[in-house]
Design an enzyme around this catalytic site. Structure first.
Site, PDB file in Angstrom:
ATOM      1  N   ASP A   1       0.891  -1.211   0.125  1.00 10.02           N
ATOM      2  CA  ASP A   1       0.052   0.035   0.088  1.00 10.02           C
ATOM      3  C   ASP A   1       0.802   1.183  -0.100  1.00 10.02           C
ATOM      4  OD1 ASP A   1      -2.870   0.909   0.336  1.00 10.02           O
ATOM      5  OD2 ASP A   1      -1.923   1.726   2.014  1.00 10.02           O
TER       6      ASP A   1
ATOM      7  N   GLU B   1       0.576  -0.669  -5.012  1.00 11.01           N
ATOM      8  CA  GLU B   1      -0.326   0.344  -5.143  1.00 11.01           C
ATOM      9  C   GLU B   1       0.074   1.469  -5.778  1.00 11.01           C
ATOM     10  OE1 GLU B   1      -2.326   3.160  -4.081  1.00 11.01           O
ATOM     11  OE2 GLU B   1      -1.741   3.024  -2.213  1.00 11.01           O
TER      12      GLU B   1
ATOM     13  N   ASP C   1     -11.035   1.799  -0.309  1.00  7.96           N
ATOM     14  CA  ASP C   1     -11.299   3.196  -0.139  1.00  7.96           C
ATOM     15  C   ASP C   1     -12.210   4.035  -0.745  1.00  7.96           C
ATOM     16  OD1 ASP C   1      -9.361   3.603   2.026  1.00  7.96           O
ATOM     17  OD2 ASP C   1      -7.748   3.850   0.536  1.00  7.96           O
TER      18      ASP C   1
END
Length: 481
Positions: free
Chosen positions: A283, A330, A378
């Site tokens: 991430d 990501e 998200d």
């Protein structure tokens, strides 16, 4: 490049009689279902102990797992606990404090019943297990307050070792037992998934929480003052999600110190994750190229500076030691040219989000070496996103879908189909979009702290089962099986 499809579904969001999903029979049933449909990847959120705001991205440890994942049913099968009564089994939100209190009494019962085996003692002797058990024991002593609020001798125990821990012996051993059970149950579940030809994609947050075993034991690897307070914190500048940026509050790495130590702290984290998962998604990958540095006293993330990180040196060393590690980057965000160059230099698979591309009214194809998502944890579910569009934008979406030959009676199904027909080697659909959920199915709203974030859960598999045939046909039609 081989094409495949996967599903994004947090373990805690699975149906379960005891208030939240865990490593028990419902997880195995979920694996059976997705394997039969034709999904080859199960992407989950970080399994680490939930930190501030119940966020898996502010964990108490980068190696330990949260005790909530322990299957009480398996403990019963193993003869470690007696009967377990259902608790919050029909609630559509996880009430973390209630569920944690309910489950904890059974964990202590199992601990006192367990007689210990050689495998447990080998596991318990690992440094990270000992480190975390000591940290969490002291944290619980202080009613879960941050280590920065402990007595000085406890705050700096890792450096001074001037604290007698003998009075906490039972509590420390209990924490080791909890981690051992989690380790055993997780490996059982992962092995089962692999036998069903389902790979697990796990998530590694770029930053660790300030209030964590990682920082407490490794203060010299972060930009902290002499009292252990961060001098700078992490975040991102104003973006798609927030006009004032996202002020995460995580401590910034001291990259000079990390490099002198041959990046051991980071390489240890990723190698550990590679042992836990089949695929590791990093991430906020862009921070390996450059990261947003905000002064700790700033109330928002608006005022900060981009700072270069030694990404190439780090990945050279990582791949020298672990040449077969499977990493997904990501790589979302603005001003990503340098991050893309770093990603492509190592041939890492990146990400593309259909929802973002449709916000830009773009319906072209994407790169092959990517994972295509309708949205991530998200994002708003596609249904909620579409309903909030202005009428003109909705017409553009429908026109774009028609041009891409992804027309369907239901616009969410059409967008799912659109994603599956892209050239990306992997497409992953979030459960909320498979079930056509609205705002109620959103997992996280970045920058917001409330009881809804991270708390969505499924009550049962009924709605998912109704989609099985449709999903299987979609996977076959798009040749992802």
């Amino acid at each position: 490049m081989k094409k495949e499809a996967g599903i994004l579904m947090p373990v805690l969001s699975l149906p379960n009689p005891y208030g939240c999903g865990d490593f028990g029979k419902e997880a195995y049933q979920f694996v059976d279902r997705i394997a039969d449909i034709g999904f080859k990847i199960w992407q989950i959120l970080p399994l680490q102990p939930l930190g501030y705001g119940a966020s898996p991205y502010q964990p108490y440890s980068s190696k330990a797992m949260d005790e909530l994942y322990i299957s009480l049913d398996l403990l019963k099968e193993w003869g470690l606990i007696q009967e377990v009564e259902p608790f919050n089994d029909k609630t559509e939100r996880i009430s973390y404090q209630e569920v944690r209190e309910y489950r904890t009494k059974y964990l202590w019962e199992a601990f006192y019943t367990y007689e210990g085996e050689d495998d447990f003692w080998r596991f318990a002797s690992q440094k990270w297990v000992d480190d975390y058990a000591i940290y969490l024991t002291l944290k619980k002593k202080h009613e879960l307050r941050s280590w920065q609020e402990w007595d000085e001798e406890e705050q700096f125990y890792p450096e001074r070792r001037n604290l007698d821990l003998s009075e906490y012996e039972t509590d420390i051993l209990y924490e080791k037992f909890v981690q051992y059970v989690l380790h055993v149950q997780w490996e059982m579940l992962r092995k089962y998934a692999n036998e069903k030809n389902v790979k697990i994609m796990g998530d590694v947050p770029f930053y660790v929480g300030l209030d964590s075993s990682d920082v407490w034991w490794n203060k010299d690897m972060f930009l902290l003052d002499k009292k252990g307070k961060p001098t700078s914190i992490a975040g991102v500048p104003p973006d798609y999600f927030s006009a004032t940026g996202q002020r995460w509050g995580n401590p910034i790495y001291d990259w000079e110190a990390l490099e002198k130590d041959n990046f051991y702290f980071w390489i240890d984290r990723l190698s550990f994750a590679a042992d836990m998962y089949d695929i590791v998604r990093i991430d906020h990958f862009r921070a390996f190229s450059s990261y947003w540095k905000v002064k700790a006293e700033c109330k928002t993330a608006i005022d900060g500076v981009w700072v270069k990180a030694p990404g190439y040196k780090f990945f050279d060393e990582l791949y020298r030691q672990y040449p077969d590690i499977q990493i997904v980057a990501e790589d979302l965000g603005d001003n990503m040219k340098d991050a893309y160059a770093l990603r492509d230099h190592y041939g890492l698979k990146g990400m593309t989000i259909v929802q973002f591309s449709m916000d830009g009214h773009y319906y072209g194809d994407c790169r092959e070496n990517q994972i295509c998502y309708t949205g991530t944890h998200d994002n708003m579910p596609i249904s909620a996103w579409y309903k909030k569009l202005k009428p003109k934008h909705r017409k553009e979406v429908l026109k774009g879908l028609k041009k891409a030959k992804a027309v369907n009676v239901d616009v969410v199904d059409a967008i799912n189909s659109f994603a599956m027909t892209r050239s990306a080697s992997t497409v992953i659909l979030p459960m909320c979009d498979i079930l056509r959920l609205g705002e109620e199915g959103r997992i996280n709203t970045p920058g917001l702290l409330d009881e809804k974030n991270w708390s969505w859960r499924m009550v049962d598999f009924k709605a998912f089962d109704k989609e099985a045939k449709r999903l299987h046909k979609l996977i076959v039609r798009t040749k992802r099986i």
